[in-house]
Design an enzyme around this catalytic site. Structure first.
Site, short mmCIF file in Angstrom:
data_model
loop_
_atom_site.label_atom_id
_atom_site.label_comp_id
_atom_site.label_asym_id
_atom_site.label_seq_id
_atom_site.Cartn_x
_atom_site.Cartn_y
_atom_site.Cartn_z
N PRO A 97 0.81 -1.21 0.00
CA PRO A 97 0.00 0.00 0.00
C PRO A 97 0.85 1.27 0.00
CG PRO A 97 -0.97 -1.61 1.47
CD PRO A 97 0.36 -2.18 1.03
N TYR A 98 1.95 1.28 0.75
CA TYR A 98 2.84 2.46 0.72
C TYR A 98 3.29 2.75 -0.71
CZ TYR A 98 7.26 4.89 0.51
OH TYR A 98 8.27 5.73 0.13
N ALA A 99 3.83 1.73 -1.38
CA ALA A 99 4.33 1.93 -2.74
C ALA A 99 3.20 2.36 -3.68
CB ALA A 99 4.99 0.65 -3.25
#
Length: 338
Positions: free
Chosen positions: A140-142
């Site tokens: 999710p961060y990426a």
């Protein structure tokens, strides 16, 4: 030149602000201090608040009408945390960033330097990537970074915004003058964990040992944070040359890495050679982890007239120096004292 540095009290943002000062660029720091440290804003113009706060942004631009550009380094960045709390990451890294872009545009600033990430790439067979490599963010961060690059491209197509996305690889080290460094005593990246394990007599865990790399551990492009900061300065100085205001191109992406892949085991070996023996164990990959990558691009050298100056050994040395000075600058860590 004056630049607004959003997230300028964090590790990357504060180092960028220091590099700006050294280059004669005046940073105006905006940070909500959710992860940043107010100590990193000493002697700098500082506003505490959120990037989505329109009234605050209007006040900043009214009080500093000579702001020429924005560096957007405000984001949550911990990969396993993003897997556990994806909605929080999309809210902070995407929804609020969209608000921020609108506030910046409303105040007539069109130069936008975005802190992106090399974690958005699909890893190639030899683990090297360039700016045209396929994207396949694994966490999710990426994905928040990939989404924001699409947002910026669409906004630039419809407005006067011009956006330069700098895709970082893996920052190590600290400001060589030790003004700033990692703000947390429990960092999540490999070198920070090595230092913590070494100083506390603990075991450093290599998370993931079955990747299809030369030794099974993840491969990374470890770039010194001061070299990253210097690249931001070059991006600001050369912005109109890269993206002319009356030109046909309004977005550009540039990889910021050394061009050399180093596995985690090789980083352990470099640390051991520079510092001393380190107890090492093995563990499964963390949620959201990938094999990693390194850049094969020369675009940063061509467009920014930039290349890294510091080695992995320099990064280890500066990280250790900062670890020794961190408490003096920031005081005792409240979590460590519990």
């Amino acid at each position: 030149m004056k630049v607004l540095v959003a997230g300028g009290a964090g590790f990357i943002g504060s180092t960028v602000a220091s590099a700006c000062l050294d280059a004669g660029i005046e940073p105006v720091v905006l940070d909500n201090l959710s992860t940043g440290r107010i100590e990193f804003t000493r002697g700098r113009i500082f506003y505490q608040g959120d990037i989505a706060d329109g009234e605050l942004l209007d006040r900043i631009f009214a009080e500093h009408p000579d702001i020429d550009a924005v560096v957007h380094a405000a984001a949550l960045i911990v990969v396993p945390e993003s897997v556990a709390e994806p909605l929080r990451y999309y809210r902070e890294n995407v929804a609020k960033s969209i608000d921020f872009i609108e506030h910046v545009l409303r105040n007539g600033v069109h130069r936008y330097v975005f802190s992106s990430s090399a974690s958005i790439y699909r890893t190639g067979e030899d683990f090297s990537v360039d700016e045209d490599s396929p994207l396949e963010p694994a966490s999710p961060y990426a994905r928040t970074k990939a989404v924001m690059e699409m947002v910026l491209a669409d906004a630039a197509a419809a407005t006067p915004l011009r956006a330069l996305s700098l895709r970082y690889f893996n920052p190590i080290g600290a400001d060589p003058k030790l003004r700033t460094g990692l703000q947390t005593a429990r960092p999540t990246h490999a070198l920070g964990k090595m230092i913590g394990a070494y100083e506390n007599g603990e075991e450093f865990l290599i998370t993931g040992t079955d990747w299809p790399t030369r030794d099974g551990s993840g491969i990374r492009d470890y770039v010194h944070v001061w070299d990253l900061a210097r690249a931001h300065v070059q991006a600001l100085l050369k912005f109109d040359e890269i993206l002319p205001p009356d030109g046909g191109r309004s977005v550009e992406v540039i990889n910021l890495g050394t061009g050399e892949g180093t596995t985690v085991r090789e980083l352990v070996a470099a640390f051991t050679e520079a510092v001393g023996p380190l107890r090492v164990g093995e563990a499964p990959p963390r949620p959201g982890d990938g094999a990693g990558s390194f850049t094969r691009s020369t675009r940063a050298r061509t467009l920014l007239d930039w290349k890294p100056e510091f080695s992995i050994a320099d990064g280890i040395r500066h990280s250790l120096a900062w670890a020794r000075k961190r408490t003096e600058v920031l005081g005792p860590d409240p979590v460590a004292d519990e």
